[in-house]
Design a protein around this motif. Structure first.
Motif, PDB file in Angstrom:
ATOM      1  N   ASP A 136     103.333  77.740  47.626  1.00  0.00           N
ATOM      2  CA  ASP A 136     102.733  79.041  47.954  1.00  0.00           C
ATOM      3  C   ASP A 136     101.677  79.039  49.049  1.00  0.00           C
ATOM      4  O   ASP A 136     101.071  80.063  49.311  1.00  0.00           O
TER       5      ASP A 136
ATOM      6  N   GLY B  18     102.336  78.743  52.027  1.00  0.00           N
ATOM      7  CA  GLY B  18     102.934  79.534  53.101  1.00  0.00           C
ATOM      8  C   GLY B  18     103.832  78.752  54.034  1.00  0.00           C
ATOM      9  O   GLY B  18     104.087  79.187  55.151  1.00  0.00           O
ATOM     10  N   LYS B  19     104.351  77.626  53.568  1.00  0.00           N
ATOM     11  CA  LYS B  19     105.230  76.814  54.433  1.00  0.00           C
ATOM     12  C   LYS B  19     106.414  77.627  54.948  1.00  0.00           C
ATOM     13  O   LYS B  19     106.734  77.598  56.123  1.00  0.00           O
ATOM     14  N   THR B  20     107.059  78.325  54.027  1.00  0.00           N
ATOM     15  CA  THR B  20     108.267  79.044  54.423  1.00  0.00           C
ATOM     16  C   THR B  20     107.927  80.154  55.415  1.00  0.00           C
ATOM     17  O   THR B  20     108.631  80.352  56.405  1.00  0.00           O
ATOM     18  N   THR B  21     106.826  80.844  55.166  1.00  0.00           N
ATOM     19  CA  THR B  21     106.425  81.921  56.085  1.00  0.00           C
ATOM     20  C   THR B  21     106.066  81.340  57.449  1.00  0.00           C
ATOM     21  O   THR B  21     106.445  81.890  58.484  1.00  0.00           O
TER      22      THR B  21
ATOM     23  N   VAL C 146     109.298  86.218  52.520  1.00  0.00           N
ATOM     24  CA  VAL C 146     109.582  85.548  51.254  1.00  0.00           C
ATOM     25  C   VAL C 146     109.780  86.567  50.133  1.00  0.00           C
ATOM     26  O   VAL C 146     110.713  86.486  49.352  1.00  0.00           O
TER      27      VAL C 146
ATOM     28  N   ILE D 119     110.650  80.093  45.903  1.00  0.00           N
ATOM     29  CA  ILE D 119     110.134  78.776  46.234  1.00  0.00           C
ATOM     30  C   ILE D 119     111.164  78.014  47.052  1.00  0.00           C
ATOM     31  O   ILE D 119     112.348  78.305  46.981  1.00  0.00           O
ATOM     32  N   THR D 120     110.673  77.041  47.810  1.00  0.00           N
ATOM     33  CA  THR D 120     111.577  76.245  48.621  1.00  0.00           C
ATOM     34  C   THR D 120     112.037  75.058  47.806  1.00  0.00           C
ATOM     35  O   THR D 120     111.230  74.284  47.343  1.00  0.00           O
TER      36      THR D 120
ATOM     37  N   ASN E 257      96.129  78.420  56.714  1.00  0.00           N
ATOM     38  CA  ASN E 257      96.871  79.693  56.747  1.00  0.00           C
ATOM     39  C   ASN E 257      96.142  80.759  55.922  1.00  0.00           C
ATOM     40  O   ASN E 257      95.164  80.478  55.249  1.00  0.00           O
ATOM     41  N   LYS E 258      96.631  81.947  55.966  1.00  0.00           N
ATOM     42  CA  LYS E 258      96.148  83.081  55.156  1.00  0.00           C
ATOM     43  C   LYS E 258      94.711  83.465  55.514  1.00  0.00           C
ATOM     44  O   LYS E 258      93.921  83.828  54.634  1.00  0.00           O
TER      45      LYS E 258
ATOM     46  N   ASP F 232      93.829  85.986  56.833  1.00  0.00           N
ATOM     47  CA  ASP F 232      93.665  87.435  56.629  1.00  0.00           C
ATOM     48  C   ASP F 232      93.272  87.774  55.198  1.00  0.00           C
ATOM     49  O   ASP F 232      92.912  88.901  54.895  1.00  0.00           O
TER      50      ASP F 232
ATOM     51  N   ALA G 298     100.061  83.351  58.951  1.00  0.00           N
ATOM     52  CA  ALA G 298     101.500  83.378  59.222  1.00  0.00           C
ATOM     53  C   ALA G 298     102.055  84.751  58.874  1.00  0.00           C
ATOM     54  O   ALA G 298     102.852  85.320  59.607  1.00  0.00           O
ATOM     55  N   TYR G 299     101.584  85.269  57.762  1.00  0.00           N
ATOM     56  CA  TYR G 299     102.103  86.550  57.294  1.00  0.00           C
ATOM     57  C   TYR G 299     101.928  87.628  58.369  1.00  0.00           C
ATOM     58  O   TYR G 299     102.820  88.423  58.620  1.00  0.00           O
TER      59      TYR G 299
END
Ligand SMILES: Nc1nc2c(ncn2[C@@H]2O[C@H](COP(=O)(O)OP(=O)(O)OP(=O)(O)O)[C@@H](O)[C@H]2O)c(=O)[nH]1
Length: 685
Positions: A21, A23-26, A44, A62-63, A136-137, A139, A261-262
């Motif tokens: 969570d 944020g790898k995938t994002t 996601v 989840i990945t 990340n994140k 924001d 990333a989001y």
């Protein structure tokens, strides 16, 4: 997108690592979007991401299955691997790390270093993979770059080299000051590209202070930079960039960037940093392997003989794809390659560049690249493929021992064949899954790294192939053994019921096989003299004794760890036969075992647990409650490595328990360590 990028120096084989969570995938999605590989941003929570293309990943968010994706940035090709963050899938991360040259570690700007990031960080340390960190994140409410960097420093012990200053905070986070080039990048909205602007007036002083801090830090770590710093009392942007690259590649420092990333902010500078600081295949040591018992090196040279490692196999219904890291040489469509592990040759029908769920056909792939091969029918995960004229066996990725097993069967008997096919495919894709038939119960047993691992595997069967699967409770296979034997045990098998009679007379000694309880094996010998029992009957007695080993006197488990000696016996002229002596051996030993002192044995494993020091007490307590015998404890930079012998029956559920006791920061590996006396009743869970 440019696809003609061939020079090795312009390739980056990159992994994205993090806690679940973070944020790898994002991040991966945004990289694909920024590089023009995709034209629509996947989310996601909508289940529309490119790399999480397995339906389960989309549902669970989840990945699970590392996906390889290629993209291009600034005249460089980036082969990107999105990796899972759960402990149960550590084996998959391990295999990815083996073939990568560098990684981006993603952290949450609010949570900082989270448990699993510690585990994957250590895995990357073990593989010597250079990293940059992406906080990340930014924001999110409560996002704090300095605090996140502090937790990276405290928990992971690298030297963080922060190269950006955020502009705005939380929902007003709009850009970053690039401290290396002393310029600012801002994002006007969540879809557009960055605009380069001068450093905002109100941040100039702070940016200058942080730049100075960065220069000092870098000079401290790098002798050449220190010299320039001492001479000029400053470092130029170019020197700073070159030094950051050196420090990253040597692992002496970790460049830290930030973004959201989001909201698509911070991705372009992250890509710039990947290209600028992380190594190309030319910067990493030549691959090593063996041939004819001699170690050999093979450089990342397109002209060298071909050698590559299969690190992932996708045995989907649409065909078999083998993902290969090409370490040396060039491979062309139609080439024949050799698998020195199996001695088989394979023909490469097609070479694909994997773009998540789409592919690009290539004529050739050169050293340093990561591609998927079609036509390679038998090479398994971890196999080497090489030029048949220049054999080389590369060291395969470390495979973990499965720790949890469950019996599986198709709900409908007519689906048994389909289930077997599905299981074989699963085991082919994931070497951490083992499928076998229990010789005692005849059940099909699926073993893996943990409950989630098995749960996901079973779920995948249902999704891919349809058969409904019934999953049993995990069991361990116990044994029985002789602790104190008997000597001169007399048994007569006499049967006289009308027709041909049966007569066999045996005298048996039964002894424990070794001085210690837990030794396995069976030895039979004959000490009969004077031909009182002919040789063929001796063999029949031995066969009968082996039959008797199938069920012990305590709980009906197989018997092991004993020696049986036939000391005497006699025959009858008419009524003795092989059958009679075999029956005498079986029934005689069965009764003799009842007269012996016997004990129950259970399989045990040597478990190595790596935990943060603050969790040692709790983990030791839990091991004791699981009847574990702790053999040693060793401190290694903030973590402790505990070794213990634990009954396998008690390891069921351990991955989950360890995760909760250590907030996911603990990892463990197991190795079968034979049998040990068990409490009664049998510890079947
Ligand atoms: N506010 C905010 N949320 C984000 C950001 N990046 C990712 N998220 C959200 O965080 C959640 C997790 O993101 P993922 O990209 O799935 O994280 P992951 O690390 O790939 O997780 P796994 O696939 O489970 O290993 C999702 O709901 C994302 O939308 C960000 O920059 N800001």
């Amino acid at each position: 997108m440019r696809t003609h990028i061939t020079t090795l120096a312009a390739v980056r084989n990159l992994g994205i690592l993090a806690h679940v969570d973070a944020g790898k995938t994002t991040v991966t999605e945004r990289i694909l979007f920024a590089t023009g590989t995709t034209h629509k941003r996947g989310e996601v929570h909508d289940g529309t991401t490119v790399t999480d293309f397995d339906p389960q990943e989309r549902d669970r968010g989840i990945t699970i299955f590392a996906a390889a994706v290629s993209c291009a940035w600034d005249e460089h090709r980036i082969n990107l691997i999105d990796t899972p963050g759960h402990v149960d899938f550590a084996d998959e991360v391990e295999r990815s790390l083996r073939v990568l040259d560098g990684a981006v570690a993603v952290f949450d700007a609010v949570a900082g270093v989270e448990p699993q990031s510690e585990s994957v960080w250590r895995q990357a340390d073990r593989h010597g993979v250079p990293r940059i960190a992406f906080v990340n994140k930014m924001d999110r409410a409560g996002a704090d770059l300095d605090r996140a960097v502090d937790s990276i420093r405290r928990r992971l012990h690298p030297a963080p080299l922060v190269v950006q200053l955020p502009i705005g905070a939380e929902d007003t986070f709009t850009g970053v000051v690039d401290l290396v080039r002393m310029r600012a990048l801002v994002w006007a909205d969540d879809v557009g590209t960055a605009t380069r602007v001068p450093v905002p007036e109100e941040l100039r002083q702070e940016a200058a202070r942080r730049r100075r801090e960065l220069e000092e830090k870098v000079a401290e770590l790098h002798p050449a930079a220190l010299e320039e710093f001492c001479d000029r009392e400053t470092l130029s942007g170019d020197t700073l960039a070159a030094t950051l690259r050196d420090l990253t590649r040597s692992g002496d420092g970790v460049v830290v960037l930030c973004g959201s990333a989001y909201r698509n902010r911070g991705i372009e500078p992250l890509l710039d940093a990947v290209v600028a600081y992380l190594p190309s295949p030319l910067d990493v040591p030549a691959v090593r392997g063996v041939h004819d018992g001699a170690e050999q090196e093979r450089a990342a040279d397109p002209e060298a003989p071909f050698a590559g490692l299969v690190f992932k196999v996708n045995a989907g219904a649409t065909g078999r794809l083998a993902c290969v890291r090409v370490y040396a040489g060039t491979i062309e469509k139609g080439d024949t390659v050799w698998d020195p592990g199996t001695g088989r040759t394979e023909r490469v029908a097609r070479i694909l560049r994997v773009m998540a769920d789409r592919h690009l056909q290539l004529d050739r792939a050169v050293a340093g690249d990561i591609v998927a091969l079609v036509g390679v029918k038998s090479a398994r995960v971890g196999a080497t493929l090489c030029d048949p004229g220049a054999p080389l066996l590369l060291e395969p990725p470390r495979a973990a021992e499965p720790v949890v097993s469950v019996a599986v069967e198709a709900r409908r008997a007519t689906d048994t064949g389909r289930l077997a096919t599905a299981l074989a495919r699963l085991a082919e894709e994931d070497p951490a899954l083992v499928v076998r038939t229990d010789p005692e119960t005849g059940q099909t047993v699926l073993s893996g790294m943990g409950e989630l691992h098995l749960e996901v595997a079973v779920e995948k069967i249902r999704r891919d192939d349809g058969p409904e699967v019934v999953v049993g409770r995990p069991r361990v296979a116990c044994r029985e053994t002789v602790v104190e034997g008997v000597s001169g045990f007399v048994f007569r098998h006499v049967k006289q019921d009308g027709g041909a009679g049966q007569f066999a007379h045996v005298v048996l000694d039964v002894d424990p096989l070794g001085p210690e309880v837990g030794v396995t094996g069976f030895v039979f010998r004959s000490a009969v003299t004077g031909g009182r029992v002919p040789q063929e009957y001796v063999r029949a007695v031995e066969a009968g004794c082996r039959d008797a080993l199938a069920e012990g006197p305590l709980d009906g488990h197989p018997v092991t760890g004993l020696r049986v000696t036939l000391t005497d016996g006699s025959t009858h002229v008419k009524d003795s036969s092989d059958t009679a002596f075999r029956t005498a051996g079986r029934l005689g030993l069965r009764e003799a075992l009842r007269a012996c002192a016997t004990a129950l044995l259970e399989p045990v494993a040597e478990v190595t647990v790596t935990v943060p020091e603050d969790a040692v007490g709790s983990v030791l307590g839990d091991l004791a409650a699981r009847r574990g015998r702790v053999g040693g404890s060793e401190a290694r930079g903030g973590t402790a490595v505990l070794t213990a012998t634990v009954p396998m029956a008690e390891l069921f559920g351990y991955a989950t328990r360890l995760r909760s006791r250590t907030q996911g920061r603990g990892t463990f590996t197991t190795r079968p360590a034979g049998y040990a006396p068990a409490p009664r009743p049998a510890p079947v869970r």
